[in-house]
Design an enzyme around this catalytic site. Structure first.
Site, PDB file in Angstrom:
ATOM      1  N   SER A   1       0.858  -1.186   0.000  1.00 44.40           N
ATOM      2  CA  SER A   1       0.000   0.000   0.000  1.00 44.40           C
ATOM      3  C   SER A   1       0.888   1.227   0.000  1.00 44.40           C
ATOM      4  CB  SER A   1      -0.878   0.018   1.257  1.00 44.40           C
ATOM      5  OG  SER A   1      -1.538   1.251   1.395  1.00 44.40           O
TER       6      SER A   1
ATOM      7  N   TYR B   1      -2.574  -0.724  10.687  1.00 48.98           N
ATOM      8  CA  TYR B   1      -2.608  -1.030   9.246  1.00 48.98           C
ATOM      9  C   TYR B   1      -1.335  -0.508   8.574  1.00 48.98           C
ATOM     10  CZ  TYR B   1      -4.162  -1.095   4.363  1.00 48.98           C
ATOM     11  OH  TYR B   1      -4.252  -1.323   3.014  1.00 48.98           O
TER      12      TYR B   1
END
Ligand code: NAP
Length: 270
Positions: free
Chosen positions: A147, A160
């Site tokens: 990501s 995360y």
């Protein structure tokens, strides 16, 4: 450098039942790759629909395997089942992931634990298990769907971002260790993308950062990921604006300012 030819390769994709994984499956099938698709047991039915669609439209071999990768033996069981049923894997796409949004202190401990088990431990274990076979064969590719969150702390979804930073560091280091073996490890680093990931785990309908990053389309992300994967680019952040922010700007900005900005731009809006 010659492009990596995906025709006839066996590609394994985790989290293939929805979002980016689903679209990556469509793109790899269109390249003529045979697919082994992984999903959470609750998504078995939706995976069967995708298997029928891909086998029918591209004439490639597609099989599925439903295993909970957050289970303590999940990744190992998944690896052994794949090897037994599909043989050697040419390309592993580590993609299955979760996100929990909110204050670190408020998110239940079990949610943090689940996220680390899936986003970190399952990725690491599958990478380690399949790498051994690839090194022995003298060829193979791992594509870790990480990501843009990997490159700086992500306030309000701290665990995360930390899980993605772990996988980024691991992938880049291992890719260097593998030089000369015929095996490579790549990362795909999209920014926020319109998938079910962002409609659960307490993620807000809108965050301020969307004004800069926009919200990407998963099919477009997958198309770009496969195109760049074939070219052999080790780290791919799609979109010029996202690349400038996550690759250049964050290196120029004092860390304290970057983190304080994160608190503002990643907050819920509207
Ligand atoms: N969407 C974004 O903004 C974005 C941006 C950058 C990177 N990413 C990354 O892209 C990857 C795919 O995410 P996505 O956005 O496509 O989300 P998604 O649509 O929610 O897909 C995640 C997939 O992982 C599966 N999964 C969840 N828990 C699992 C478990 N315990 N065992 C096996 N499979 C499990 C999900 O199955 P279920 O549907 O059954 O839960 C689903 O198929 C993730 O690693 C994510 O971090 C996403």
């Amino acid at each position: 450098m010659a492009k990596y030819d995906l025709t006839g390769r066996t590609v394994l994709i985790t989290g293939a039942s929805s979002g980016i994984g689903r679209e990556l499956s469509r793109c790899f099938a269109a390249e003529g790759s045979n697919l082994v698709l992984g999903c959470h047991p609750s998504e078995k039915e939706s995976l069967e629909g995708l298997i029928a669609e891909l086998a029918g439209s591209h004439g490639v071999r597609v099989s599925g395997l439903a295993i909970d990768l957050a289970d303590s033996r999940g990744p190992e069981d998944f690896y052994h089942s794949v090897r037994r049923t599909a043989g050697r894997i040419d390309v592993l796409v580590n993609n299955a992931g979760v996100l929990h949004y909110g204050s670190f202190a408020d998110i239940p401990l079990e949610d943090h634990e689940l996220l680390v088990k899936l986003n970190v431990l399952a990725y690491l274990k599958l990478m380690r298990l399949f790498l051994a076979d690839m090194v022995k064969a003298g060829e193979g590719r791992i594509l870790n769907v990480v990501s843009a969150a990997a490159f700086q702390p992500t306030v309000h979804h701290a665990t995360y971002g930390a899980s993605k930073a772990f996988m980024q560091s691991l992938s880049e280091a291992v890719d260097q260790e593998l030089r000369g073996t015929g095996v490579r490890v790549f990362t795909f680093n999209p920014s926020y993308t319109r998938t079910p990931l962002l409609s659960r785990g307490g993620f807000p309908v809108k965050i301020w950062w969307y004004r800069i990053s926009g919200l990407s389309d998963p099919a477009d992300m997958a198309r770009q990921a496969v195109r760049v994967f074939k070219q052999g680019k080790p780290v791919f952040i799609p979109g010029l604006r996202n690349w400038l922010v996550h690759s250049i700007l964050i290196r120029l900005m004092p860390r304290s300012l970057l983190n304080a900005l994160g608190r503002w731009v990643l907050r819920a809006e509207g």
